[in-house]
Design a protein around this motif. Structure first.
Motif, PDB file in Angstrom:
ATOM      1  N   ASP A  79      28.523 -25.568  -6.907  1.00  0.00           N
ATOM      2  CA  ASP A  79      28.841 -23.745  -6.842  1.00  0.00           C
ATOM      3  C   ASP A  79      29.437 -23.678  -5.439  1.00  0.00           C
ATOM      4  O   ASP A  79      30.362 -23.046  -5.271  1.00  0.00           O
ATOM      5  CB  ASP A  79      27.698 -22.832  -7.268  1.00  0.00           C
ATOM      6  CG  ASP A  79      28.107 -21.593  -7.232  1.00  0.00           C
ATOM      7  OD1 ASP A  79      29.287 -21.134  -7.506  1.00  0.00           O
ATOM      8  OD2 ASP A  79      27.171 -20.726  -6.761  1.00  0.00           O
ATOM      9  N   GLU A  80      28.930 -24.088  -4.544  1.00  0.00           N
ATOM     10  CA  GLU A  80      29.125 -23.951  -3.016  1.00  0.00           C
ATOM     11  C   GLU A  80      30.580 -24.668  -2.705  1.00  0.00           C
ATOM     12  O   GLU A  80      31.267 -24.318  -2.028  1.00  0.00           O
ATOM     13  CB  GLU A  80      28.309 -24.567  -2.222  1.00  0.00           C
ATOM     14  CG  GLU A  80      28.539 -24.522  -0.697  1.00  0.00           C
ATOM     15  CD  GLU A  80      27.604 -25.063   0.088  1.00  0.00           C
ATOM     16  OE1 GLU A  80      27.965 -25.481   1.535  1.00  0.00           O
ATOM     17  OE2 GLU A  80      26.386 -25.572  -0.134  1.00  0.00           O
ATOM     18  N   HIS A  81      30.925 -25.564  -3.685  1.00  0.00           N
ATOM     19  CA  HIS A  81      32.159 -26.472  -3.591  1.00  0.00           C
ATOM     20  C   HIS A  81      33.325 -25.966  -4.267  1.00  0.00           C
ATOM     21  O   HIS A  81      34.235 -27.018  -4.542  1.00  0.00           O
ATOM     22  CB  HIS A  81      31.814 -27.814  -3.260  1.00  0.00           C
ATOM     23  CG  HIS A  81      31.078 -28.195  -2.087  1.00  0.00           C
ATOM     24  ND1 HIS A  81      29.896 -28.250  -1.810  1.00  0.00           N
ATOM     25  CD2 HIS A  81      31.382 -28.771  -0.759  1.00  0.00           C
ATOM     26  CE1 HIS A  81      29.543 -28.595  -0.748  1.00  0.00           C
ATOM     27  NE2 HIS A  81      30.390 -28.987  -0.060  1.00  0.00           N
ATOM     28  N   GLY A  82      33.117 -25.002  -4.987  1.00  0.00           N
ATOM     29  CA  GLY A  82      34.107 -24.429  -6.019  1.00  0.00           C
ATOM     30  C   GLY A  82      34.101 -24.873  -7.353  1.00  0.00           C
ATOM     31  O   GLY A  82      35.195 -24.308  -8.019  1.00  0.00           O
ATOM     32  N   ALA A  83      33.074 -25.484  -7.816  1.00  0.00           N
ATOM     33  CA  ALA A  83      32.984 -25.919  -9.259  1.00  0.00           C
ATOM     34  C   ALA A  83      32.630 -24.538 -10.033  1.00  0.00           C
ATOM     35  O   ALA A  83      32.027 -23.762  -9.558  1.00  0.00           O
ATOM     36  CB  ALA A  83      32.293 -27.066  -9.584  1.00  0.00           C
TER      37      ALA A  83
END
Length: 273
Positions: A79-83
């Motif tokens: 989530d933090e990396h945009g998924a």
């Protein structure tokens, strides 16, 4: 996750008992069971929670195959990396079991009745969703591995606990143990690693009302690996869920030509590990 050798997992067709701890965590509200598996795990929709609907995944104690702490960590990282994945709201464990609470996402599973009836659309969307995931998550920053070597060790651990060829998928039961070991030892070169989903079966892709990919769920084994470690299983799962004739649509949706050698290798690794 499903194959002939895996515990049955499915959308429930009848009542599902709500564990006491889950009732406590959700304030006794009416819950909708949405997924159960043969290991005793279950997932419930909590539509009346405030400020917004959420899901709660439950695993009873003594089920090491299902590690919700690992899944919570991986979901938060992705989530933090945009998924496009559920946002983790809470997780925990006690003597009765463990739980993971996530914010509800738009869309429904690619194995919902609507998409079982439209497998061409669903299969393409599964491939497109995997491409988005693989293109989004940064390999260099990923702290998790899903390497073939680690999974081969899981296969050896299964053997030590009494698992054997009788539990393998029919596609592999003709192999001797020596044959299987030799094939698994011949790991394909890892030319283009990506951050893999780790359980890219059809049920773990969510689609919107038009049949486009919206999100992934169940990322408990997310990690760096060959993209075919996901692709081979995503396409195989179309057979389990829709019937034969749709797997090439997954590769089409992803934008890649089929690679028979890697497909064969990663299906064997999936089945045996």
């Amino acid at each position: 996750m499903h194959s002939n050798s895996a515990p049955l997992a499915a959308i429930p067709t009848g009542p599902v008992a709500v564990p006491l701890r889950v009732r406590e965590l959700t304030g006794g509200r009416a819950l909708v069971p949405v997924w159960v598996n043969g290991l005793g795990g279950s997932t419930f929709h909590d539509p009346d929670s405030r400020p917004s609907p959420r899901f709660i995944k439950w695993v009873p104690a003594g089920t090491p195959e299902l590690d919700l702490e690992a899944e919570a960590e991986r979901l938060a990282w992705a989530d933090e990396h945009g998924a496009l994945v559920p946002r983790v709201l809470a997780s925990g464990a006690d003597e009765s079991g463990s739980w993971l609470i996530t914010a509800a996402l738009a869309g429904e599973s690619a194995v919902a009745p609507r998409w079982i009836a439209e497998p061409v659309t669903a299969a393409r969307a599964i491939g497109a969703g995997l491409r988005i995931l693989h293109d989004t998550l940064p390999v260099a920053e990923c702290p998790y591995s899903w390497s073939a070597a680690e999974r081969i060790e899981q296969f050896e651990q299964r053997l030590r606990t009494g698992s054997g060829p009788s539990e393998w998928d029919p596609a592999h039961r003709h192999l001797t143990l020596a044959d299987a070991r030799a094939r698994l030892a011949d790991i394909p070169d890892l030319a283009h690693p990506v951050v893999c989903h780790g359980d890219a079966c059809a049920p773990n892709t969510l689609l919107d009302a038009t049949g486009r990919f919206t999100a992934h769920v169940d990322l408990g084994t997310l990690g760096v690996a060959d993209p075919w470690a996901d692709l081979a299983i995503a396409a195989w799962s179309t057979e389990w869920n829709y019937g034969t004739g749709f797997e090439d649509l997954v590769y089409e949706g992803y934008g890649i030509e089929r690679d028979p050698a890697r497909i064969s290798y990663y299906r064997l690794l999936w089945d045996l590990s």
